[in-house]
Enzyme design. Structure first.
Site, mmCIF file in Angstrom:
data_model
loop_
_atom_site.group_PDB
_atom_site.id
_atom_site.type_symbol
_atom_site.label_atom_id
_atom_site.label_comp_id
_atom_site.label_asym_id
_atom_site.label_seq_id
_atom_site.Cartn_x
_atom_site.Cartn_y
_atom_site.Cartn_z
ATOM 1 N N ASP A 120 36.174 11.250 -4.563
ATOM 2 C CA ASP A 120 35.049 11.323 -3.623
ATOM 3 C C ASP A 120 35.576 11.290 -2.183
ATOM 4 O OD1 ASP A 120 35.742 8.640 -3.417
ATOM 5 O OD2 ASP A 120 33.692 7.913 -3.432
ATOM 6 N N ASP A 140 35.849 9.305 0.395
ATOM 7 C CA ASP A 140 36.725 8.249 0.918
ATOM 8 C C ASP A 140 37.762 7.803 -0.109
ATOM 9 O OD1 ASP A 140 34.732 6.922 -0.623
ATOM 10 O OD2 ASP A 140 35.173 5.045 0.408
ATOM 11 N N ASP A 200 37.795 6.404 -3.099
ATOM 12 C CA ASP A 200 37.806 5.172 -3.878
ATOM 13 C C ASP A 200 37.238 5.390 -5.285
ATOM 14 O OD1 ASP A 200 35.117 5.403 -3.222
ATOM 15 O OD2 ASP A 200 34.900 3.346 -2.492
ATOM 16 N N SER A 210 30.961 6.776 1.591
ATOM 17 C CA SER A 210 31.440 7.101 0.252
ATOM 18 C C SER A 210 30.921 8.469 -0.189
ATOM 19 C CB SER A 210 31.042 5.998 -0.731
ATOM 20 O OG SER A 210 31.676 6.167 -1.974
#
Length: 576
Positions: A306, A308, A310, A147
């Protein structure tokens, strides 16, 4: 010889150890402190999977810790799911160091168990992985990502057959299966070339993306005529060197948002995230380049995802004419209000909005205005995904889910927080408010005037390594052993201890049972609708203290929040 030394010796003497890891161990051979930290425990399978620093050792992310985790996952799937080999597992990855390698390693171990893998051919957002599990009807999904953690981290995140993060019960069963493997260095695997020959390895291309975008278009609250019109909204977008670039731009294009400027330097995937101190839209510094570009093009909204994709951060012009970043609580309440205001009231009769226990109470007030029930979960989107899965059976309608840490889900075709959905909807919302002559901060004032001046805060205390873990435990133990009766002049009306599953209601000490899962969390509900919550992070070496107040004005709320922060700083420092 200590346990960590035994583990180190096992690795150091392993004849077939990966050459890069062997070299790293050679460089550390005289550094006992570093070696102990790398080997004193096994990397914890925590919130949905593994996350840790890359490197050699049982407490690090590397091909051997990945293989051991995948072996446990494979055993769990074989024992608990049907048609596992044929349905297979879908695997995606972000731009971090070793992400693609870990994705392939995952497939190699699954293949040794006869389980087919579908591996994305390039970087993909986490929500697309969540969607792909359901679209491809696989038995599970794996996302290789850390993340928004620093560049030295990577992670291994597991999704169940519903496309949601694994639940605590599922995680416990996987952990038990992982622990059956005593030697991570000798986990069986099959090389990729052989897997492809056996039809156990398939690359995934654009088909899933196109299906995702079809569903994305359907969440819009615009009618068909307005959807076709070119939008006069100036947008600046930064994917912060991550995975969201293509899908966000395509999603906006579907709704004819044509004035979109991308921060070019941050559109390039980069495992170092070299233009930011942290690739986290929660950190306002991450918006520095977007703000510069926003000034040049007079943008009404700045959006940042961000790595990734999410989490979404949004900035807009405040009363001074400067760009300010909305908090996750504020953006969530705005999105909720926009979505519900554009929904037919008759369709909301059985509707549910889901938020976490550390998310603003403003969301509950907004939902009540539209006669929508609010459901609270523990921190972590896995709990929101679990609730949505229950609604599939009960017939309740999911309308929105969010958490204060910039995670939002609008439609349940994905079952994890989805920055692509949120980015497109945030721009649609900004366009609506622009047509009313208002900025997003003006729109927030409308909510405050209607519901009260809610304000939230967070203090994170980072405590790394073995000593840090011990200090975090000491803080939680110390606060439990010394109950607080008042905080900053606010009486404690209720204490919720999620580890003991008990809610104590003052002043008569009435005890109720909390029905949510057990977790190491303490929440204090205070007089005048204030609250604090203390919890160790599930993904980072941090202990977090959350605060919330509802004041009569912005100034009143700020003063209340500062009082809470000052007193809780003293409490944390007392035990740290």
């Amino acid at each position: 010889m200590k346990d960590w030394q035994l583990a180190y010796e096992k690795w150091n003497s392993f004849e077939h150890l990966d050459s890069s890891l062997k070299k790293e161990l050679a460089n550390l051979q005289d550094n006992n402190e570093a070696l102990e930290d790398a080997f004193y425990k096994e990397l914890t399978f925590g919130t949905g999977g593994l996350r840790g620093i890359l490197g050699a050792g049982t407490n690090r992310m590397n091909i051997y810790t990945i293989r051991k985790a995948v072996s446990g996952l494979a055993k769990y799937l074989k024992e608990n799911c049907v048609n596992v080999n044929d349905r297979g597992v879908v695997i995606a990855y972000d731009p971090r160091y070793m992400s693609k390698e870990f994705a392939v390693e995952t497939a190699k171990v699954l293949g040794a168990y006869g389980i087919k893998s579908y591996v994305f051919d390039t970087l993909r957002p986490t929500p697309v992985l969540s969607f792909a599990v359901r679209y491809l009807a696989t038995v599970a999904g794996v996302m290789i990502t850390a993340s928004h953690n620093p560049p030295e981290y990577n992670g291994f995140k597991v999704y169940n057959e519903d496309g949601g993060q694994i639940t605590p019960d599922e995680a416990n069963q996987i952990i038990a299966a992982i622990q059956e493997t005593k030697n991570e260095l000798t986990v069986p695997y099959i090389d990729q070339e052989e897997l492809e020959k056996r039809d156990l390895f398939t690359w995934v291309g654009s088909e899933v993306d196109n299906a995702y975008l079809d569903r994305l278009k359907q969440i819009s609250k615009l009618n068909e005529k307005d959807m076709q019109k070119e939008k006069d909204l100036n947008i600046v977008f930064t994917p912060l060197h991550g995975t969201a670039h293509d899908l966000v731009l395509r999603g906006l294009d579907q709704l004819n948002f044509t004035h979109v400027d991308t921060v070019t330097e941050q559109a390039i995937p980069d495992p170092e995230f070299s233009t930011v101190n942290s690739p986290n839209p929660e950190e306002h510094q991450a918006f520095a380049m977007a703000i510069e570009q926003g000034i040049k093009v007079n943008a009404e909204i700045l959006i940042g995802t961000d790595p990734d994709a999410d989490r979404l951060g949004v900035a807009a012009k405040d009363k001074t004419g400067n760009y300010s970043v909305l908090t996750g609580n504020q953006l969530g309440a705005l999105l909720l209000d926009y979505i519900l205001s554009k929904s037919e009231h008759a369709l909301l009769a059985n509707a549910r909005m889901i938020k976490t226990i550390v998310t603003t109470e403003l969301g509950r007030a907004v939902a009540e205005k539209y006669d929508v029930q609010t459901i609270d979960t523990l921190t972590g989107f896995k709990y929101i995904g679990e609730k949505i899965r229950q609604y599939d059976a009960t017939g309740e309608t999911f309308v929105f889910g969010y958490e204060e840490s910039y995670g939002y889900l609008i439609s349940s075709f994905a079952r994890d927080k989805d920055a692509v959905q949120a980015a497109v909807m945030a721009c649609e919302m900004a366009h609506y408010w622009k047509n009313q002559g208002k900025t997003l901060f003006d729109a927030l004032d409308v909510l405050f005037e209607r519901h009260g001046y809610y304000l939230e805060g967070l203090r994170s205390l980072t405590l790394k390594g073995k000593q840090g873990s011990e200090k975090i435990a000491a803080i939680m133990d110390g606060v439990r052993a010394n109950p607080l009766n008042q905080i900053a002049g606010f009486k404690v009306e209720q204490v919720e201890d999620y580890l003991s599953s008990e809610r104590t209601i003052n002043p008569d000490n009435v005890i109720e049972t909390i029905t949510l899962p057990k977790e190491n969390v303490l929440k204090y509900k205070l007089a005048e609708e204030s609250w604090i919550c203390l919890r160790p992070s599930g993904t980072e070496p941090k202990i977090k203290c959350y605060y919330g107040v509802r004041g009569t004005s912005a100034k009143d709320s700020e003063e209340r929040l500062e009082r809470l922060k000052a007193e809780m700083d003293q409490v944390l420092n007392q035990y740290a």
